[in-house]
Write an enzyme that holds these catalytic residues in place. Structure first.
Site, PDB file in Angstrom:
ATOM      1  N   HIS A  22     -67.115  39.557 -60.579  1.00 30.99           N
ATOM      2  CA  HIS A  22     -67.530  40.805 -59.922  1.00 30.99           C
ATOM      3  C   HIS A  22     -66.335  41.487 -59.264  1.00 30.99           C
ATOM      4  O   HIS A  22     -66.165  42.707 -59.364  1.00 30.99           O
ATOM      5  CB  HIS A  22     -68.607  40.515 -58.875  1.00 30.99           C
ATOM      6  CG  HIS A  22     -69.878  39.992 -59.458  1.00 30.99           C
ATOM      7  ND1 HIS A  22     -71.081  40.657 -59.347  1.00 30.99           N
ATOM      8  CD2 HIS A  22     -70.153  38.858 -60.164  1.00 30.99           C
ATOM      9  CE1 HIS A  22     -72.030  39.961 -59.952  1.00 30.99           C
ATOM     10  NE2 HIS A  22     -71.488  38.871 -60.449  1.00 30.99           N
ATOM     11  N   ASP A 120     -72.760  45.457 -54.340  1.00 31.01           N
ATOM     12  CA  ASP A 120     -73.250  44.559 -55.375  1.00 31.01           C
ATOM     13  C   ASP A 120     -74.676  44.091 -55.065  1.00 31.01           C
ATOM     14  O   ASP A 120     -75.223  44.357 -54.003  1.00 31.01           O
ATOM     15  CB  ASP A 120     -72.307  43.353 -55.483  1.00 31.01           C
ATOM     16  CG  ASP A 120     -72.091  42.907 -56.913  1.00 31.01           C
ATOM     17  OD1 ASP A 120     -73.020  43.040 -57.733  1.00 31.01           O
ATOM     18  OD2 ASP A 120     -70.980  42.408 -57.228  1.00 31.01           O
TER      19      ASP A 120
END
Length: 473
Positions: A22, A120
């Site tokens: 990520h 996120d």
């Protein structure tokens, strides 16, 4: 309340989940926005920021790294700041620690007043927090639209599917009712069971809930994808989410950032030795094997992998994670004598490897990967065919979509997740050597014009920045 700068440039804060799968795509997107002169505040923990690859000097005036310490949490090992530092069963404590960042994030937003914060799935609480301060919010999904669409709308993610009252996993492995088009995309029952084992506990919000609450609480959703790759799924996600859904492109590696992997030591000396070995191999003969920074095979899977790799007879470069952090007590081991037998034919690397450089070498003929999108993108960007061995339900969805589109070959598994060395060896030989595998090699070369296309990436970036600029209050 955040205001636009007089010069029309934005201030965008970014908060990725504490996993390098990520962190790296978030950093790639940050760099692209910075090339247009926008100010980026990239937020993470000190150790993770230290481990990120260096950014080009031309971008340092535009990207400010904000270091925020993780709070101490019971059962979270000392110095563990990413999923890479932890065995699977302790990642839940990292999420609990991440939830403890609400106050410092709120303080940062109050004092810095960015126009947007891009965040996120894990920080499901951020949408309402930023909204109270008049800051626009976007969820950036490093997962493709096929996963988001398959899992369904936010209300199903948060409250569950009312048609699945008995929690029967056999229902979810069918095509969900909200998917209106025919598709073979689905996770296996084995992967669902495995995935649920790591998410079903009373100490932590489930990943599915976090995703649902994140989508529900944001102003827009950005997806690492393009309409050229998955038009049906992106349109489905738009319909399910009922808010702007914008593909940001694949964020492919560029010539000045080819080593955007997890270079913990910022030391590329190993490349010289690796290149010397690759130079000795025949063109298109080497299998590159890697399963990302998080996926660690079980001992059974590792043994079958090793036996299958030995059986296929091809040279290989294997980046092997045999332990996830110092607190991981389940260190997996290759079969006795494997490395001695493979000496000269293959390399087993237990440290960071310059993945993009290795894949760029002419001797690499294909990849054996877990279906994580970063590896899929790099492989196709360089025209290398893929053999897929998923290790989670999310990776299963990626893999079945690629197989459905005849873009890759997946190693056959039984219903319990087992697979034979012969099946692995046959899959590798098919995709890399055999004439019948020409379709995979041809498709991979076709995909170079999509996954490495700078024009498509630039168009996605322009559309994203236009949206960000015109949507601020």
């Amino acid at each position: 309340m955040a205001k636009n700068n007089g010069d029309g440039k934005l201030h965008v804060a970014m908060l990725p989940w504490l996993a390098f799968g990520h962190l790296i795509p978030y950093l790639e997107l940050a760099k692209l926005m910075a090339t247009k002169g926008h100010k980026i505040s990239f937020i993470s923990t000190p150790k993770n920021i230290h481990r990120l690859p260096p950014i080009p000097k031309t971008l340092t005036p535009f990207i400010n790294f904000i270091k925020i310490d993780l709070p101490k949490v019971k059962d979270l090992p000392e110095n563990a700041e990413s999923t890479k530092d932890l065995p699977f069963n302790k990642v839940k404590y990292l999420k609990i620690a991440n939830d403890g960042l609400q106050k410092p994030i709120q303080d940062f937003l109050k004092t810095s007043s960015p126009n947007w914060i891009i965040y996120d799935f894990a920080t499901y609480w951020l949408g309402s927090l930023a909204s109270e301060l008049g800051i626009r919010t976007a969820f950036f999904s490093v997962f493709p639209a096929v996963m988001l669409g398959f899992l369904g709308p936010p209300n199903v993610l948060i409250h569950g599917d009312p048609d699945n009252n008995d929690n029967d996993n056999t229902i979810i492995i069918k095509r969900p009712k909200w998917v209106s088009f025919e598709t073979q995309v689905r996770p296996s029952l084995y992967q669902l069971t495995r995935w649920g084992h790591y998410n079903s506990d009373g100490e932590n919000m489930s990943d599915v809930y976090r995703l649902g609450a994140t989508v529900d609480g944001c102003d827009a959703v950005f997806v690492r994808s393009s309409f050229e790759f998955e038009p049906d799924w992106l349109n489905l996600v738009k319909r399910l989410y009922k808010k702007p859904v914008i593909p940001v492109g694949f964020l492919p590696s560029t010539s000045d950032t080819k080593d955007d992997d997890i270079n913990i030591n910022n030391n590329d000396s190993s490349w010289l030795v690796t290149k010397q070995w690759l130079d000795k191999q025949e063109k298109g003969s080497v299998v590159y094997i890697a399963f990302g920074s998080e996926a660690k095979p079980s001992q059974y899977e590792l043994t079958q992998l090793a036996l299958g790799i030995e059986l296929c007879g091809l040279p290989f470069y294997w980046v092997l994670i045999d332990q996830r952090g110092a607190s991981d007590e389940e260190v997996i081991k290759l079969p006795i004598g494997f490395e001695e037998r493979m000496c000269g034919r293959g390399v087993v690397c237990r440290e960071w490897a310059p993945q993009f450089k290795i894949l760029s070498h002419d001797s690499v003929g294909g990849l054996l990967i877990h279906s994580g999108m970063s590896s899929v993108i790099q492989g196709f960007q360089l025209g290398k065919p893929l053999v897929l061995l998923p290790f989670s339900a999310e990776q299963d969805l990626n893999a079945t979509y690629l197989v459905e589109k005849k873009l890759a070959c997946m190693v056959p598994r039984d219903v319990d997740g087992s697979f034979e060395p012969e099946s692995l060896a046959d899959s590798l030989s098919l995709v890399i050597v055999k004439e019948e595998g020409n379709m995979y090699r041809d498709k991979a070369k076709e995909m170079m014009s999509l996954f490495g296309n700078r024009d498509i990436q630039d168009q996605c970036l322009d559309e994203l920045l236009h949206f960000l600029s015109t949507s601020i209050k």
